[in-house]
Design an enzyme around this catalytic site. Structure first.
Site, PDB file in Angstrom:
ATOM      1  N   GLU A   9       0.762  -1.405  -0.039  1.00 17.05           N
ATOM      2  CA  GLU A   9       0.192  -0.039  -0.262  1.00 17.05           C
ATOM      3  C   GLU A   9       0.971   1.264   0.269  1.00 17.05           C
ATOM      4  OE1 GLU A   9      -2.972  -0.360   3.070  1.00 17.05           O
ATOM      5  OE2 GLU A   9      -4.016  -1.733   1.930  1.00 17.05           O
ATOM      6  N   GLU A  54      -5.312  -8.458  -0.206  1.00 14.79           N
ATOM      7  CA  GLU A  54      -6.167  -8.150   1.108  1.00 14.79           C
ATOM      8  C   GLU A  54      -7.608  -8.034   0.543  1.00 14.79           C
ATOM      9  OE1 GLU A  54      -4.515  -5.305   3.734  1.00 14.79           O
ATOM     10  OE2 GLU A  54      -2.539  -5.822   3.155  1.00 14.79           O
TER      11      GLU A  54
HETATM   12  O1  AHR Z   1      -5.138  -6.261   7.271  1.00 11.49           O
HETATM   13  C1  AHR Z   1      -4.728  -4.993   7.909  1.00 11.49           C
HETATM   14  C2  AHR Z   1      -4.239  -3.723   7.074  1.00 11.49           C
HETATM   15  O2  AHR Z   1      -4.979  -3.388   6.233  1.00 11.49           O
HETATM   16  C3  AHR Z   1      -2.718  -4.131   6.233  1.00 11.49           C
HETATM   17  O3  AHR Z   1      -1.713  -4.005   7.316  1.00 11.49           O
HETATM   18  C4  AHR Z   1      -2.737  -2.963   5.537  1.00 11.49           C
HETATM   19  O4  AHR Z   1      -2.027  -3.484   4.185  1.00 11.49           O
HETATM   20  C5  AHR Z   1      -4.210  -2.686   4.942  1.00 11.49           C
HETATM   21  O5  AHR Z   1      -4.425  -1.185   5.013  1.00 11.49           O
END
Ligand code: AHR
Length: 504
Positions: free
Chosen positions: A174, A293
């Site tokens: 990110e 994610e």
């Molecule tokens: O999964 C929790 C968080 O969400 C992770 O660390 C990040 O990559 C995202 O913002």
């Protein structure tokens, strides 16, 4: 108007062979994911390495093929060297992402060992926040080179004769997010990721690399970020990452159940950008998607922010411990079906996360490990969703919600496993008031009979599970599906998750 759902599935109408890695997950050094999650020496089920056997058993039931590690936001200020070598010499460090104390008791070696125990491959992220090309290469050398160089020999001196041979690597996490330690602009990241990727592939041409996409489709630089960064990285990377979390903060369930349309739209847009860059580069390879994610995440947010502000630098604090409802499980099921239907381009996807932190598996520190509501659709997809995703001809009555129009009342995905001669239909009835009949024509699957119709439903959409009680869990409801020759008729209960398994 009467509500209906109709589908034709045919063995010749294929989307793609599903890459099993779309059923991957994620463990970050965050909250109680690692400490008191997967690792707790002294726990009554702890094995010889200090890993909780009760957690290992639940992860194995999920058949998780790949696990992303060690972050997440955590990775952007992580020094991998702190996490290897004799445990008693490893430093305690302040993790800036989650304002927690990292003791490094579990590091690369321990995590690889645990991944072996649960039968998963590791997908490793490198720190492109506070670090860069050299550190990423050193880590790759430590993990993947046999011997005869500084970092491969260091690994051997730490007791790991054989390299870990990690195949898939994320180039940071990110990096567009203002919250990210060492966040970059798109041109900065594009250059850094390109040079890191070039060097890593020079060292080990067999690896696969994931370039960071936008943190979510609401980011102001989306989808320009994808275009600009990929123009830099196209020659050296194989995937672009996608992240998205869903929630129901206003309590509008119909709208929440429609939010899988947003994931669908996000995927279509990123594919378009990848193909645009390919055309612009006169390229020959496709960049595929790593949706590394995704999940429902909103229950714990406020509490977590306050906790991190007021009580920093604790070891394994309880963070992001969302207690998932039945309706969350329906959304997770809908998201899984969306990934299956895009399996021609989505080759990796990680449910974020796996244990204690926005997770299907929870642990009590002094007690048991237990299954959240979302555990079940994830398990069904991972176990029964292997094979070829079929392109169904599908129609259903529709409705509108606050943010979405033309939402199908029923949503489906169909997967054929030719080796096992099994056809599985996944279906969610989004209607909150009425049962709907799904009629499926399976003409080309002659001789297929009902194996089981699994259902998950709940009178209370907000029902949750706990260590004491599994209020929400799947049951067999074989009387809800009838097979008459080529016609399969299934009754889908209002607001339900269904897995209809047919076998020759
Ligand atoms: O999964 C929790 C968080 O969400 C992770 O660390 C990040 O990559 C995202 O913002």
């Amino acid at each position: 108007m009467e509500k209906f759902a109709k589908m034709i599935v045919d063995r010749d109408y294929k989307i793609s062979e599903i890459d099993k890695r779309i059923y991957g997950s994620f463990i970050e050094h965050l909250g109680r994911a690692v400490y008191t999650g997967i690792y707790q020496p002294g726990h009554e089920t702890a094995d010889e390495d200090g890993f909780r056997q009760d957690v290992i058993d639940l992860v194995r039931e999920l058949q998780v093929p790949v696990i992303r590690y060690p972050g997440g936001n955590f990775v952007s200020s992580f020094n991998w060297e702190d996490s290897v070598g004799p445990v008693n010499q490893r430093p305690h460090r302040l993790d800036l992402a989650w304002r927690s104390l990292e003791t490094n008791e579990v590091g690369l070696g321990e995590f690889s060992r645990w991944a072996g125990k649960v039968g998963a491959d590791v997908m490793m992220a490198v720190n492109l926040g506070t670090r860069g090309v050299a550190d990423a290469c050193n880590l790759l050398e430590y993990c993947n080179i046999d011997s005869g160089s500084r970092y491969s020999d260091l690994r051997i001196s730490h007791g790991a004769r054989d390299p870990y041979r990690i195949k898939t690597w994320c180039l940071g996490n990110e990096m567009d997010g203002p919250w990210q330690i060492g966040a970059r602009t798109m041109t900065e990241y594009g250059r850094l990721a390109c040079e890191t990727a070039k060097a890593m592939k020079q060292m080990d041409p067999d690896i696969e690399l994931v370039s960071c996409g936008s943190s979510n489709p609401q980011m102001p630089t989306y989808p320009q970020w994808e275009a600009v960064t990929l123009e830099n990285t196209y020659d050296y990377v194989d995937y672009i990452s996608m992240h998205e979390y869903f929630g129901n903060p206003t309590g509008d369930t119909a709208n929440f159940l429609a939010s899988s349309l947003e994931m669908d739209h996000f995927i279509r847009t990123v594919i378009a950008v990848c193909d645009f860059v390919k055309a612009k580069k006169r390229g020959t390879k496709d960049i595929n998607l790593s949706f590394d994610e995704w999940n429902v995440w909103f229950h714990s947010n406020e509490k977590d922010n306050e906790f991190m502000r007021e009580h920093p630098w604790q070891q394994a604090p309880s963070l992001l411990e969302d207690n998932y409802t039945f309706e969350d499980a329906l959304v997770v099921g809908l998201l899984l079906m969306t990934l299956m239907r895009h399996s021609d381009r989505v080759k990796i996807a990680c449910l974020a996360q796996l244990v204690n932190v926005i997770a299907p598996i929870m642990t009590q520190k002094d007690g048991t490990a237990w299954k959240q509501t979302i555990y079940y659709p994830y398990q069904h997809a991972s176990v029964y969703g292997r094979g070829i995703a079929l392109e169904p001809v599908f129609t259903s009555s529709r409705h509108d919600t606050h943010d979405y129009t033309d939402v199908t009342d029923v949503e489906t995905a169909a997967v054929w496993n030719p080796e096992k001669e099994e056809l599985t239909i996944f279906a969610v009835n989004r209607d909150l008031k009425e049962d709907i009949t799904l009629t499926t024509d399976i003409g080309s699957f002659e001789g297929y009979k009902l194996l089981e119709h699994i259902v998950m439903e709940s009178r209370d959409l907000k029902a949750v599970n706990s260590a004491r009680k599994q209020n929400v869990k799947p049951v067999d409801a074989n009387d809800r599906t009838r097979v008459d020759g080529r016609q399969v008729t299934s009754r889908l209960g209002k607001a339900s998750w269904n897995v209809i398994r047919l076998k020759k």
